[in-house]
Design an enzyme around this catalytic site. Sequence first.
Site, PDB file in Angstrom:
ATOM      1  N   ASP A  37      13.887  15.420   5.282  1.00  0.00           N
ATOM      2  CA  ASP A  37      13.521  14.486   4.216  1.00  0.00           C
ATOM      3  C   ASP A  37      14.740  13.640   3.892  1.00  0.00           C
ATOM      4  OD1 ASP A  37      12.105  13.303   1.913  1.00  0.00           O
ATOM      5  OD2 ASP A  37      10.744  14.982   2.199  1.00  0.00           O
ATOM      6  N   HIS A  67      10.852   8.880   4.390  1.00  0.00           N
ATOM      7  CA  HIS A  67      11.532  10.142   4.066  1.00  0.00           C
ATOM      8  C   HIS A  67      12.584  10.494   5.121  1.00  0.00           C
ATOM      9  CE1 HIS A  67       9.314  11.295   0.485  1.00  0.00           C
ATOM     10  NE2 HIS A  67       8.206  10.891   1.054  1.00  0.00           N
ATOM     11  N   ASP A  94       4.002  10.067   5.267  1.00  0.00           N
ATOM     12  CA  ASP A  94       3.712   9.762   3.858  1.00  0.00           C
ATOM     13  C   ASP A  94       4.755   8.817   3.273  1.00  0.00           C
ATOM     14  OD1 ASP A  94       5.588  11.854   4.228  1.00  0.00           O
ATOM     15  OD2 ASP A  94       5.412  12.403   2.113  1.00  0.00           O
ATOM     16  N   GLU A  95       4.349   8.137   2.235  1.00  0.00           N
ATOM     17  CA  GLU A  95       5.258   7.404   1.361  1.00  0.00           C
ATOM     18  C   GLU A  95       6.333   6.625   2.133  1.00  0.00           C
ATOM     19  OE1 GLU A  95       5.052  10.109  -2.635  1.00  0.00           O
ATOM     20  OE2 GLU A  95       6.369  10.836  -1.049  1.00  0.00           O
TER      21      GLU A  95
HETATM   22  C1  ACM Z   1       3.613  14.209  -0.242  1.00  0.00           C
HETATM   23  O1  ACM Z   1       3.438  14.879  -1.255  1.00  0.00           O
HETATM   24  N1  ACM Z   1       4.397  13.151  -0.263  1.00  0.00           N
HETATM   25  C2  ACM Z   1       2.957  14.536   1.005  1.00  0.00           C
END
Ligand code: ACM
Length: 544
Positions: free
Chosen positions: A177, A248, A317-318
């Site tokens: 991350d 991330h 994600d994100e």
């Molecule tokens: C997440 O909670 N960003 C997968």
Amino acid sequence: MDLELIPAPLRADGREGRGFVLDPSTTLAAAPGTGTTERWLRVTLGAAFGLSLAPGPEDAPGALVLRTDGSLAPEGYRLTTRPDGGVVLTGGSPAGVFRGAQTLRQLLGPGAFRRAPVGEAGAHGFGPVDIEDAPRFGWRGLMLDVARHFMPKDDVLRYLDLIAAHKLNVFHFHLSDDQGWRVEIKRYPRLTEVGAWRPRTKYGHRASELWDETPHGGYYTQDDIREIVAYAAARHIRVVPEIDIPGHSQAAISAYPELGNTDVVDTSALGVWDNWGVTPNVLAPTDHVLRFYEGVFEELLALFPPETSPFIHVGGDECPKDQWKQSPTAQARIKELGLADEDELQSWFIRHFDTWLTARGRRLIGWDEILEGGLAPGAAVSSWRGYAGGIAAAEAGHDVVMCPEQQVYLDHRQHGGPDEPMPIGYVRTLEDVYRFEPVPPTLSEEAAEHVLGAQANVWTEVMQNRSRVDYQVFPRLAAFAEVAWSALPAPDERDFAAFEHRMTTHYARLDALGVGYRPPSGPLPWQQRPGVLGRPIEGAPPNV
Ligand code: ACM
């Protein structure tokens, strides 16, 4: 008679009286295919009660017998006492035998969860039982974020034991991350030399003024990973390693600045992130980055073999698209590939690894953002932003793991009171988790078949160590385990009072295991974190 098992079995008949007797004369008869459970029983029950459980024949009086029978469900089992004081545990596969052994351990009382005998040596046991059991779902997972706060290897092994004790079978290992890279990659040593630690860390929610000025870090060597994988395999737990791309990724970029969008920011000035949230610093959509991560995944595939890691998680994600919008390189790539926008660029990135993993006999899984810009053909989805992503993916014929943050993010606080340590997110009590339903009723029957199961996720921004993780995870993991394993009725019809009653016994098991759960009466003084800011979610339901 209530056998007080968690998760509740499919069918159980239990009576008072003499059933199975475990004493120094008890022998263990392990048929072919039951070796993992045989070893596990000697190590756990043998240690807890100071017994050797010597090998013996099936017909020895009072024997503990392990068998497999392919007519049972693969993870199903049957546990039946014999009139001679013995017990027969038959699993549908080696995994089924192991799941049944967890039931056997619970029936032997909280003392079976200790590592050495307490009190008098002598006989242990339980009354006559006949139990038939099998899980509702084939994917019963726990995700641990070891990136935000590193969890030392011994603590990971302990969590595998705790997962096993709750009949869960998937460990999702969030290994990278913005705040840390946790797995040794031999060809890229700076990932751990630079990316595995940070000089200081935000203490509490990102809105908190506090910093912990202690350097934080750690990583697993490749042998550590092999040990973790083998330990999980011996407990019939699959491991899903996650390397989060293309967002991330700041820890990786700080180790190898050329991975970032160098035409937008001076990535050589970036460090491993010391705060929480979502950074704009994401991977560049270049061939170099693709080759680099192919190298990472090559080493990862060697560490996580296909038998126990059929799925590889690529995050997804994100990933803010701001840098790609500003980057001439990213824009040129969009044009060259004939893509509509940055969402399609992310989709191109994920598709590349879907093809790459599929060619190597693995399956890609990612967070539900991988639906945006088009889902890669073989991809499975971890549905975290509620059910919607999971529903869309399942209706389109993709496999789905339901892990909606509104229900099963165990970093979210479990009570609305002022004493909850570093409270973030929604209030999700033990009862809320007990009433979590992985298959939304609106799903068509065909799409429901694509729900592989459910997963509880544990993000560790506000969990600095194992005690904080224990507090957030327990007791709610017990409720989650019953949701994922047992054939529970619809959420409103679930008998939470009966579950709570069984929890009384389960707390004694957790005590024996040394789990620092949240007591029903609220946090103990040393579990509180007065003055450390959390943040309830704005606009969340009125119980927040
Ligand atoms: C997440 O909670 N960003 C997968």
